[in-house]
Design a protein around this motif. Structure first.
Motif, PDB file in Angstrom:
ATOM      1  N   ALA A 243     -11.788  23.085   7.267  1.00  0.00           N
ATOM      2  CA  ALA A 243     -11.121  22.133   8.151  1.00  0.00           C
ATOM      3  C   ALA A 243     -10.349  21.084   7.359  1.00  0.00           C
ATOM      4  N   THR A 244     -10.918  20.617   6.251  1.00  0.00           N
ATOM      5  CA  THR A 244     -10.233  19.628   5.409  1.00  0.00           C
ATOM      6  C   THR A 244      -8.923  20.194   4.880  1.00  0.00           C
ATOM      7  N   GLY A 245      -8.989  21.385   4.303  1.00  0.00           N
ATOM      8  CA  GLY A 245      -7.788  22.001   3.741  1.00  0.00           C
ATOM      9  C   GLY A 245      -6.756  22.336   4.798  1.00  0.00           C
ATOM     10  N   TYR A 246      -7.215  22.842   5.943  1.00  0.00           N
ATOM     11  CA  TYR A 246      -6.277  23.221   6.999  1.00  0.00           C
ATOM     12  C   TYR A 246      -5.642  21.985   7.630  1.00  0.00           C
ATOM     13  N   HIS A 247      -6.418  20.916   7.780  1.00  0.00           N
ATOM     14  CA  HIS A 247      -5.891  19.634   8.261  1.00  0.00           C
ATOM     15  C   HIS A 247      -4.757  19.155   7.346  1.00  0.00           C
ATOM     16  N   ALA A 248      -5.017  19.161   6.040  1.00  0.00           N
ATOM     17  CA  ALA A 248      -3.997  18.744   5.070  1.00  0.00           C
ATOM     18  C   ALA A 248      -2.775  19.650   5.148  1.00  0.00           C
ATOM     19  N   HIS A 249      -3.005  20.954   5.280  1.00  0.00           N
ATOM     20  CA  HIS A 249      -1.920  21.936   5.357  1.00  0.00           C
ATOM     21  C   HIS A 249      -1.022  21.667   6.566  1.00  0.00           C
ATOM     22  N   LEU A 250      -1.611  21.424   7.723  1.00  0.00           N
ATOM     23  CA  LEU A 250      -0.823  21.204   8.932  1.00  0.00           C
ATOM     24  C   LEU A 250       0.020  19.933   8.829  1.00  0.00           C
ATOM     25  N   LEU A 251      -0.555  18.878   8.271  1.00  0.00           N
ATOM     26  CA  LEU A 251       0.225  17.641   8.137  1.00  0.00           C
ATOM     27  C   LEU A 251       1.293  17.773   7.060  1.00  0.00           C
ATOM     28  N   GLN A 252       1.038  18.566   6.031  1.00  0.00           N
ATOM     29  CA  GLN A 252       2.060  18.806   5.013  1.00  0.00           C
ATOM     30  C   GLN A 252       3.261  19.512   5.633  1.00  0.00           C
ATOM     31  N   LYS A 253       2.999  20.462   6.535  1.00  0.00           N
ATOM     32  CA  LYS A 253       4.087  21.174   7.209  1.00  0.00           C
ATOM     33  C   LYS A 253       4.826  20.253   8.180  1.00  0.00           C
ATOM     34  N   LYS A 254       4.094  19.396   8.866  1.00  0.00           N
ATOM     35  CA  LYS A 254       4.696  18.509   9.861  1.00  0.00           C
ATOM     36  C   LYS A 254       5.453  17.354   9.223  1.00  0.00           C
ATOM     37  N   TYR A 255       4.956  16.889   8.059  1.00  0.00           N
ATOM     38  CA  TYR A 255       5.588  15.776   7.334  1.00  0.00           C
ATOM     39  C   TYR A 255       5.846  16.233   5.899  1.00  0.00           C
ATOM     40  N   PRO A 256       6.896  17.015   5.671  1.00  0.00           N
ATOM     41  CA  PRO A 256       7.117  17.630   4.342  1.00  0.00           C
ATOM     42  C   PRO A 256       7.286  16.626   3.211  1.00  0.00           C
ATOM     43  N   HIS A 257       7.688  15.405   3.544  1.00  0.00           N
ATOM     44  CA  HIS A 257       7.890  14.386   2.510  1.00  0.00           C
ATOM     45  C   HIS A 257       6.578  13.800   2.001  1.00  0.00           C
ATOM     46  N   ALA A 258       5.493  13.997   2.743  1.00  0.00           N
ATOM     47  CA  ALA A 258       4.234  13.330   2.411  1.00  0.00           C
ATOM     48  C   ALA A 258       3.583  13.923   1.180  1.00  0.00           C
TER      49      ALA A 258
ATOM     50  N   ALA B 228      -1.051  19.883  -3.961  1.00  0.00           N
ATOM     51  CA  ALA B 228      -1.892  18.740  -3.614  1.00  0.00           C
ATOM     52  C   ALA B 228      -2.619  18.197  -4.840  1.00  0.00           C
ATOM     53  N   ASN B 229      -2.707  16.864  -4.927  1.00  0.00           N
ATOM     54  CA  ASN B 229      -3.603  16.271  -5.921  1.00  0.00           C
ATOM     55  C   ASN B 229      -5.039  16.527  -5.477  1.00  0.00           C
ATOM     56  N   ILE B 230      -5.901  16.862  -6.416  1.00  0.00           N
ATOM     57  CA  ILE B 230      -7.318  17.056  -6.112  1.00  0.00           C
ATOM     58  C   ILE B 230      -8.113  16.077  -6.963  1.00  0.00           C
ATOM     59  N   THR B 231      -8.888  15.232  -6.282  1.00  0.00           N
ATOM     60  CA  THR B 231      -9.659  14.179  -6.935  1.00  0.00           C
ATOM     61  C   THR B 231     -11.135  14.548  -6.978  1.00  0.00           C
TER      62      THR B 231
ATOM     63  N   LEU C  63       1.072   8.168   8.201  1.00  0.00           N
ATOM     64  CA  LEU C  63       2.400   8.697   7.881  1.00  0.00           C
ATOM     65  C   LEU C  63       3.435   8.181   8.869  1.00  0.00           C
ATOM     66  N   MET C  64       3.062   8.061  10.123  1.00  0.00           N
ATOM     67  CA  MET C  64       3.962   7.484  11.125  1.00  0.00           C
ATOM     68  C   MET C  64       4.276   6.028  10.781  1.00  0.00           C
ATOM     69  N   GLY C  65       3.317   5.357  10.124  1.00  0.00           N
ATOM     70  CA  GLY C  65       3.508   3.970   9.725  1.00  0.00           C
ATOM     71  C   GLY C  65       4.257   3.803   8.411  1.00  0.00           C
ATOM     72  N   GLY C  66       4.673   4.897   7.805  1.00  0.00           N
ATOM     73  CA  GLY C  66       5.509   4.815   6.611  1.00  0.00           C
ATOM     74  C   GLY C  66       4.804   4.997   5.290  1.00  0.00           C
ATOM     75  N   MET C  67       3.515   5.320   5.311  1.00  0.00           N
ATOM     76  CA  MET C  67       2.806   5.543   4.050  1.00  0.00           C
ATOM     77  C   MET C  67       3.386   6.760   3.329  1.00  0.00           C
ATOM     78  N   ARG C  68       3.459   6.656   2.006  1.00  0.00           N
ATOM     79  CA  ARG C  68       4.009   7.747   1.197  1.00  0.00           C
ATOM     80  C   ARG C  68       3.061   8.923   1.109  1.00  0.00           C
ATOM     81  N   GLY C  69       1.763   8.641   1.028  1.00  0.00           N
ATOM     82  CA  GLY C  69       0.811   9.722   0.844  1.00  0.00           C
ATOM     83  C   GLY C  69      -0.459   9.496   1.642  1.00  0.00           C
TER      84      GLY C  69
ATOM     85  N   ALA D 289       0.845  -1.202   0.000  1.00  0.00           N
ATOM     86  CA  ALA D 289       0.000   0.000   0.000  1.00  0.00           C
ATOM     87  C   ALA D 289       0.875   1.245   0.000  1.00  0.00           C
ATOM     88  N   ASP D 290       0.535   2.195  -0.884  1.00  0.00           N
ATOM     89  CA  ASP D 290       1.308   3.428  -1.014  1.00  0.00           C
ATOM     90  C   ASP D 290       0.694   4.588  -0.239  1.00  0.00           C
ATOM     91  N   TYR D 291      -0.628   4.642  -0.229  1.00  0.00           N
ATOM     92  CA  TYR D 291      -1.278   5.805   0.360  1.00  0.00           C
ATOM     93  C   TYR D 291      -2.604   5.403   1.010  1.00  0.00           C
TER      94      TYR D 291
END
Length: 403
Positions: A255-270, A312-315, A231-237, A193-195
């Motif tokens: 809230a969705t966008g801000y949640h994603a923003h905060l985790l992007q800052k905390k885990y820049p590789h994600a 960010a990818n947007i689906t 992300l702590m478990g090693g998922m790429r995305g 699993a990648d993401y």
């Protein structure tokens, strides 16, 4: 069947088997969402935001406001510019594969909920492989594996075996299943699993409590922290979404966008992705009246996501009609599903005996070739995958290639 309020478990209290992580992300998301006042913004505020290339949370809030609706054309043009700047003309294609629809949750808006009388089914490993082969023959290389949220029926090992099989046929394997602990995500990552995608549904915890009456999904904070555990478990995305229409769509989108923003800052590789689902009809549903989210409002939300989260990818899923999806990929969306069924055993004629009812009704029923051609007609480039699976052994599979 209903569950008396006094018999419901506390939706903010973790169950014993749930991992608690040290993180302030949830508190920051909820406090910022609760502080939102979309009515305070003016035309001048929107125009000022459109002069910026890097947006903060207040700018994002502004773009979601009623005032921003007066500037939707300008917002869409800028979103289109951001999309082409960061993604070129590429539109990524994928399809979901539902392998089980058993569920232990009682979510009143979902067709899979444990009290809904639908045909339940679960594919065995041979049937999963037949479904995967049928999908791979379409040329797709990105698969999203889904189950109902039942640890009893679809345990972690079962999902892991499905991921191992999927890795034989697809370069990208995503999962959208029940939230897990970080060690379980690590195991699924080792299986291919990648993401991980998790729909929070609504970030309003009081509303959430009234919609999720029983099951593990009732526990609001455990679900909200799922992406971080992944992300702590090693998922790429990781992917984020609110189900627009359950509550105030502006607050849920923020809230969705801000949640994603905060985790992007905390885990820049994600790698971060956002889905934009609106509530759709389900079998036997008379318990939920969706709050209207019109297409112009959905466009506004998607464009605001693009400007706030430019990488960010947007689906946009088949919940939306073909016309809307064909237009939004020209502006801000970068990933689109095709050949979709939300039922069980719908891709291969060899597993007819395992068919199960759908989670919700889709709107765009086009197959992979039709969506592929629609993307090209729009002057864009359909992309099946840009990743190389280094663990993939060509001698063990017959992956088709698209000319």
């Amino acid at each position: 069947m209903t569950i008396a309020k006094e018999n419901r478990i506390d939706h903010m209290k973790y169950m014993p088997d749930m991992e608690i992580i040290e993180s302030d992300v949830m508190d920051r998301v909820i406090s910022s969402m609760n502080a939102c006042d979309f009515s305070k913004f003016t035309d001048a505020d929107v125009e000022a935001v459109l002069e910026k290339d890097i947006l903060d949370a207040r700018d994002f809030e502004c773009l979601l406001s009623p005032a921003a609706q007066n500037h939707l054309e300008a917002i869409a043009r800028k979103a289109q510019d951001f999309t082409r700047r960061h993604f070129g003309n590429s539109i990524y294609m994928f399809t979901p594969l539902y392998i089980a629809n058993y569920c232990e949750n009682y979510c009143i808006y979902c067709g899979f909920n444990s009290h809904n009388k639908i045909k339940r089914s679960m594919l065995d490993i041979d049937q999963i492989e037949k479904e995967l082969k049928a999908i791979a023959e379409s040329g797709l290389e990105d698969i999203l594996i889904l189950t109902g949220e039942s640890r009893k029926r679809s345990d972690v090992k079962y999902i892991g075996e499905a991921c191992k099989l999927a890795s034989k046929y697809f370069n990208l394997v995503g999962i959208e299943v029940y939230p897990m602990n970080s060690d379980e995500y690590a195991y699924l990552n080792s299986c291919g699993a990648d993401y991980v995608t998790v729909f929070q549904e609504t970030y309003n915890s009081d509303k959430y409590e009234t919609l999720h009456l029983a099951g593990h999904k009732r526990i609001f904070p455990y679900r909200l922290n799922a992406q971080e555990r992944a992300l702590m478990g090693g998922m790429r995305g990781v992917g984020f979404a609110a189900l627009l229409g359950l509550d105030d769509f502006r607050k849920d989108a923020f809230a969705t966008g801000y949640h994603a923003h905060l985790l992007q800052k905390k885990y820049p590789h994600a790698e971060i992705s956002i889905s934009c689902p609106r509530l759709r009809p389900i079998i036997n549903n008379d318990k939920i009246n969706p709050k209207d989210v019109h297409e112009t409002q959905l466009l506004q939300i998607i464009c605001a996501y693009r400007l706030f989260l430019p990488f960010a990818n947007i689906t946009v899923s088949t919940r939306e009609c073909a016309r809307f999806r064909d237009n939004i990929i020209k502006i801000a969306a970068t990933k689109i599903s095709a050949g979709v069924s939300t039922g069980i055993g719908s891709h291969s004629e060899e597993v007819d005996d395992a068919k199960g009812d759908e989670q919700f009704e889709i709107s765009d029923g086009r197959n992979v070739e039709e969506v592929f051609e629609a993307i090209k007609k729009a002057g864009l480039q359909p992309v099946m995958s840009e990743y190389i699976n280094l663990a993939y052994d060509e001698s063990k599979s017959t992956k088709p290639s698209r000319k």
